[in-house]
Every structure is written in C-alpha cells, then in structure tokens.
Design a protein around this motif. Structure first.
Motif, PDB file in Angstrom:
ATOM      1  N   GLY A  19       8.834  15.502 -52.623  1.00  0.00           N
ATOM      2  CA  GLY A  19      10.189  15.905 -52.277  1.00  0.00           C
ATOM      3  C   GLY A  19      10.931  16.320 -53.529  1.00  0.00           C
ATOM      4  O   GLY A  19      10.347  16.475 -54.604  1.00  0.00           O
ATOM      5  N   PHE A  20      12.232  16.490 -53.391  1.00  0.00           N
ATOM      6  CA  PHE A  20      13.082  16.921 -54.500  1.00  0.00           C
ATOM      7  C   PHE A  20      13.684  15.693 -55.171  1.00  0.00           C
ATOM      8  O   PHE A  20      14.518  15.007 -54.585  1.00  0.00           O
ATOM      9  N   ARG A  39      13.281  17.695 -62.860  1.00  0.00           N
ATOM     10  CA  ARG A  39      13.363  17.625 -61.404  1.00  0.00           C
ATOM     11  C   ARG A  39      12.023  18.045 -60.831  1.00  0.00           C
ATOM     12  O   ARG A  39      11.227  18.708 -61.485  1.00  0.00           O
ATOM     13  N   THR A  40      11.796  17.650 -59.591  1.00  0.00           N
ATOM     14  CA  THR A  40      10.668  18.196 -58.858  1.00  0.00           C
ATOM     15  C   THR A  40      11.220  19.251 -57.909  1.00  0.00           C
ATOM     16  O   THR A  40      12.391  19.224 -57.539  1.00  0.00           O
ATOM     17  N   GLY A  41      10.385  20.187 -57.550  1.00  0.00           N
ATOM     18  CA  GLY A  41      10.793  21.329 -56.721  1.00  0.00           C
ATOM     19  C   GLY A  41      10.566  22.588 -57.524  1.00  0.00           C
ATOM     20  O   GLY A  41      11.402  22.974 -58.336  1.00  0.00           O
ATOM     21  N   ASP A  42       9.411  23.196 -57.344  1.00  0.00           N
ATOM     22  CA  ASP A  42       8.978  24.326 -58.166  1.00  0.00           C
ATOM     23  C   ASP A  42       9.894  25.536 -58.071  1.00  0.00           C
ATOM     24  O   ASP A  42      10.527  25.775 -57.042  1.00  0.00           O
ATOM     25  N   ASN A  43       9.896  26.320 -59.150  1.00  0.00           N
ATOM     26  CA  ASN A  43      10.576  27.616 -59.135  1.00  0.00           C
ATOM     27  C   ASN A  43       9.691  28.687 -58.513  1.00  0.00           C
ATOM     28  O   ASN A  43      10.178  29.625 -57.916  1.00  0.00           O
ATOM     29  N   SER A  44       8.382  28.553 -58.685  1.00  0.00           N
ATOM     30  CA  SER A  44       7.468  29.631 -58.319  1.00  0.00           C
ATOM     31  C   SER A  44       6.687  29.386 -57.032  1.00  0.00           C
ATOM     32  O   SER A  44       5.897  30.231 -56.635  1.00  0.00           O
ATOM     33  N   SER A  45       6.885  28.246 -56.407  1.00  0.00           N
ATOM     34  CA  SER A  45       6.181  27.971 -55.157  1.00  0.00           C
ATOM     35  C   SER A  45       7.077  27.133 -54.253  1.00  0.00           C
ATOM     36  O   SER A  45       8.047  26.541 -54.719  1.00  0.00           O
ATOM     37  N   PHE A  94      15.930  15.388 -51.186  1.00  0.00           N
ATOM     38  CA  PHE A  94      15.548  16.163 -50.005  1.00  0.00           C
ATOM     39  C   PHE A  94      14.033  16.061 -49.883  1.00  0.00           C
ATOM     40  O   PHE A  94      13.336  15.943 -50.878  1.00  0.00           O
ATOM     41  N   GLY A  95      13.556  16.153 -48.658  1.00  0.00           N
ATOM     42  CA  GLY A  95      12.118  16.176 -48.447  1.00  0.00           C
ATOM     43  C   GLY A  95      11.545  17.535 -48.814  1.00  0.00           C
ATOM     44  O   GLY A  95      12.276  18.527 -48.926  1.00  0.00           O
ATOM     45  N   GLU A  96      10.248  17.562 -49.014  1.00  0.00           N
ATOM     46  CA  GLU A  96       9.573  18.821 -49.286  1.00  0.00           C
ATOM     47  C   GLU A  96       9.657  19.707 -48.046  1.00  0.00           C
ATOM     48  O   GLU A  96       9.546  19.226 -46.917  1.00  0.00           O
ATOM     49  N   VAL A  97       9.852  21.003 -48.247  1.00  0.00           N
ATOM     50  CA  VAL A  97       9.910  21.954 -47.149  1.00  0.00           C
ATOM     51  C   VAL A  97       8.524  22.052 -46.521  1.00  0.00           C
ATOM     52  O   VAL A  97       7.526  22.205 -47.215  1.00  0.00           O
ATOM     53  N   HIS A 112      12.930  26.779 -49.165  1.00  0.00           N
ATOM     54  CA  HIS A 112      12.824  25.974 -50.388  1.00  0.00           C
ATOM     55  C   HIS A 112      13.918  26.316 -51.414  1.00  0.00           C
ATOM     56  O   HIS A 112      14.512  25.419 -52.012  1.00  0.00           O
ATOM     57  N   VAL A 113      14.177  27.594 -51.605  1.00  0.00           N
ATOM     58  CA  VAL A 113      15.057  28.053 -52.696  1.00  0.00           C
ATOM     59  C   VAL A 113      16.469  27.468 -52.637  1.00  0.00           C
ATOM     60  O   VAL A 113      16.984  26.997 -53.658  1.00  0.00           O
ATOM     61  N   PRO A 114      17.149  27.437 -51.497  1.00  0.00           N
ATOM     62  CA  PRO A 114      18.509  26.864 -51.502  1.00  0.00           C
ATOM     63  C   PRO A 114      18.525  25.385 -51.916  1.00  0.00           C
ATOM     64  O   PRO A 114      19.431  24.954 -52.627  1.00  0.00           O
TER      65      PRO A 114
END
Length: 171
Positions: A19-20, A39-45, A94-97, A112-114
């Motif tokens: 998750g984030f 943070r976790t939550g990739d920019n590219s995926s 937030f949970g992973e999308v 994911h992006v927002p």
C-alpha cells in the motif's frame, strides 16, 4: 576480517502489507544521526509495495533502488560501517490499487496516480518539516502537488512520537 556476531531483527507483520506508506530511516553513524524520508507507491508503475520490500532495496546494490545507500555514500559513509538503522513506517495511508483481471496498465495508472500524488505531497512536507525542526535529512523530496492539511496533521502527529522536534514546527 570482521568477527562473527549474532544479530536479531524483529519485524512487525504490518510492514509486509502493500500500500501507500510514508517512512523515515534513522541512521546512527560516527558522524551523527541522519534521516532519509521516503514513501511507497511507484512513479513508473501502478504498484505500491510494503515498507519491508523498500527496506531491502534501500540497502541493496541495485542502482535504481538503493537511494539510502547512495545518500550515505555522498557523506562518505558505507552502509556497513553505520552503527544502526531504524525504519519508522506509517501506513498504509491507502491500499494498493487493484484492478480486475485483464485491466490494462494504463487504467491502473489512472487510479494510482492521484493517490501517489497525495502521498508524494505528504512525503515532501515530512522531509521539509523534519529539516525545519533541525534534523539532518539526507534527501530532498521534489514534489509539485499540494498536500492535504488534515492528512498532514495526522502524519505529523504520528512521526512526532519518534521525532519530537517535529511537533514544534508550525507547518
């Protein structure tokens, strides 16, 4: 050669949850204490991994993932010569999308992006406020999106337990 020694690492199971998350590395060295904010939550995926996964990546040798190791090297510090590493993680915010089977990558990225942008803004605020509180932060977080003030207050409260001077900064 270094003498063998026995080390024990205890991990709370929550750090395995994808998750984030926001996190701060606290690194104790012979040159003093340094922090690294991430943070976790990739920019590219469209994926958001667990803090445990990022922990290994930060201290590993993959050039695209070991930002903490690189920042220590800039200070003429080898990770293996540091005294202690502590990872303080807060989340998942937030949970992973997740998409239905067959959902294409672009559709997942649109979801994911927002969320990534919200968490990235909080990451930037955390790094800036820790610096303003007088902590030695190794990295600079560049993020252009505005932060949510209520979410920031929650994050600030959570990290102030571990970094008390953060509570004294008005931001």
């Amino acid at each position: 050669m270094v003498e063998p020694s026995t080390q024990v690492i205890t991990l709370p199971a929550a750090v395995l949850r994808r998750g984030f998350w926001l996190y701060v590395w606290r690194v104790e060295t012979h040159k003093g204490e340094f922090l690294y904010v991430g943070r976790t939550g990739d920019n590219s995926s469209p994926y958001a991994t667990a803090p445990f996964t990022r922990m290994g990546q930060h201290l590993g040798f993959s050039a695209n993932q070991n930002a903490l190791r690189k920042h220590l090297k800039i200070r003429d510090l080898d990770a293996e010569d540091c005294d202690n590493f502590q990872l303080i993680s807060h989340g998942p915010l937030f949970g992973e999308v997740k998409g239905e089977t067959g959902v294409d990558r672009s559709a997942l990225m649109a979801l994911h992006v927002p969320i990534r942008n919200l968490v990235g803004a909080l990451e930037k605020m955390l790094a800036e406020e820790l610096k303003a509180a007088g902590y030695e932060v190794l990295n600079t977080v560049k993020w252009k999106h505005p932060h949510d003030i209520d979410a920031w207050n929650d994050v600030k409260e959570a990290f102030s337990i571990y970094f008390p001077r953060l509570a004294l900064v008005s931001g």
